[in-house]
Design an enzyme around this catalytic site. Structure first.
Site, PDB file in Angstrom:
ATOM      1  N   TYR A  79       0.861  -1.184   0.000  1.00  0.00           N
ATOM      2  CA  TYR A  79       0.000   0.000   0.000  1.00  0.00           C
ATOM      3  C   TYR A  79       0.899   1.236   0.000  1.00  0.00           C
ATOM      4  CZ  TYR A  79      -4.153   2.767   1.090  1.00  0.00           C
ATOM      5  OH  TYR A  79      -5.204   3.660   1.031  1.00  0.00           O
ATOM      6  N   TYR A  99      -5.280   4.861  -7.971  1.00  0.00           N
ATOM      7  CA  TYR A  99      -5.596   4.649  -6.548  1.00  0.00           C
ATOM      8  C   TYR A  99      -7.011   4.103  -6.434  1.00  0.00           C
ATOM      9  CZ  TYR A  99      -5.933   5.584  -1.535  1.00  0.00           C
ATOM     10  OH  TYR A  99      -6.069   5.461  -0.173  1.00  0.00           O
TER      11      TYR A  99
END
Length: 387
Positions: free
Chosen positions: A286, A336
């Site tokens: 992440y 994203y």
């Protein structure tokens, strides 16, 4: 200790929409499109689905709407997870457990958002609804995600002597991967001069330190490992998922904000999966902001604390290196979609269908959620290519 859920369920299909700045459609439409593509990838149809699960921040179509749009009149399992990047793997975990325990036979998992053309996720106006900590930040006009992570970044750089160039290598490496990814939003290479010359967002974070705001959806199809063997694509099993605590910046009295929850959680994850960091072939970290990549290299046991920058500089995290990281370009360059697009990339890598960005012989992948910086939770999952 027995781990009855280890490799019991599988990701049988994945799908995504275009990653863009302006989708021109609703999040419901994005979700349905991604799900239909994931089902087609698996060789299934909407009639095979009896469970739905999503991750959202009041910014997307809810599961009831999506189930109706798919024609599922009575889903036997519904998962609706609220939260930021720390929660992104929760619907995957919940779907796997639902299938493993017989609550459902086939669950679709998705994340859909218009984060660029719709409500901007990075805006200060969006932050108070995400955390009760906002009451402490508001008087100082310290609300947006870049502002919060800038505090961590400054402390982390100071503690380990990390330089701007060290962060720049993260952004440059991931952009190089995105150049080889036809899905990626950003496919123009960047140099260190480009990185250092970019404008400040929240010092010490520059433009290329920050993830993209994207309009997109991704979806996964979860079914039993046994059933997945009879479907269209090479199945990827969910070997283990683990959850842990994190470091809220103001509320939970952490003495050191550079210590994330992932470091404490990782040993439990590896134990549940029956593997160690030496067994991981590809890591999809992440990466809302560049400092999270070196942080997680240490937290998940690929190097000692403080050694990640030299590891990156030596090329260990590039495709062909010891542990390729964010092979699709990550949130910094692909797009994203709040962590779930990392799972899509991991599945493609384990199937061996990534073309020129393929990690040779990839069999085991690590996917992580936000590592618990500026949030109270973290999570990660380990996936394997089925034998």
């Amino acid at each position: 200790m027995k781990f009855p859920l280890r490799d019991a369920t599988a990701i049988a299909g994945v799908g995504c929409t275009e990653y863009s700045r302006q989708s021109g459609v609703s999040t419901l439409t994005l979700a349905v499109r991604a799900i239909q593509r994931a089902l087609a990838d698996a060789g299934l149809t909407e009639r095979d689905v009896d469970g739905v699960a999503c991750h959202r921040i009041a910014d997307s179509a809810d599961p009831a709407m999506v189930a109706q749009a798919l024609g599922i009149r009575e889903p036997t399992f519904v998962g609706d997870v609220f939260g930021g990047g720390s929660s992104c793997l929760a619907p995957l975990d919940a779907a796997g457990k639902a299938v493993a325990t017989g609550q459902a036979r086939c669950v679709v998992v998705w994340r859909a958002l218009n984060a660029r053309s719709g409500p901007r996720m990075s805006s200060a106006a969006a932050m108070p609804g995400l955390s009760s900590d906002a009451q402490y930040w508001l008087p100082y006009q310290h609300l947006s995600a870049p502002q919060q992570f800038a505090m961590f970044a400054r402390a982390y750089m100071h503690k380990y002597g990390i330089t701007a160039e060290d962060l720049g290598r993260v952004a440059i490496n991931q952009r190089d991967n995105a150049v080889r990814n036809p899905r990626a939003m950003m496919r123009t290479p960047i140099t260190m001069a480009d990185y250092l010359g970019a404008r400040w967002i929240a010092e010490p974070l520059r433009l290329f330190d920050c993830c993209l705001e994207s309009d997109a959806a991704v979806a996964l199809v979860i079914t039993s490992a046994e059933r997945s063997r009879d479907l269209r694509r090479t199945p990827v099993t969910i070997t283990a998922t683990a959850f842990g605590g994190g470091n809220q910046l103001t509320s939970n009295r952490h003495a050191d904000i550079t210590v994330s929850g992932a470091a404490a959680m990782a040993p439990r994850l590896y134990a549940a999966a029956g593997v160690g960091p030496e067994d991981i072939d590809v890591a999809e970290f992440y990466d809302a902001f560049t400092p999270l990549v070196p942080l997680q290299l240490a937290d998940y046991g690929f190097c000692a604390p403080g050694e990640a920058s030299s590891m990156i500089a030596d090329g260990a995290t590039r495709i062909g290196g010891r542990i390729p990281v964010n092979t699709h370009g990550g949130h910094l360059s692909e797009g994203y979609v709040h962590g779930l697009n990392h799972v899509v990339e991991a599945v493609h890598q384990l199937r061996g269908d990534c073309g020129e960005r393929q990690v040779a012989g990839a069999e085991v992948a690590l996917c992580t959620g936000q590592p618990g910086v500026s949030s109270g939770l973290t999570a990660a999952t380990i996936l394997k290519r089925a034998a």
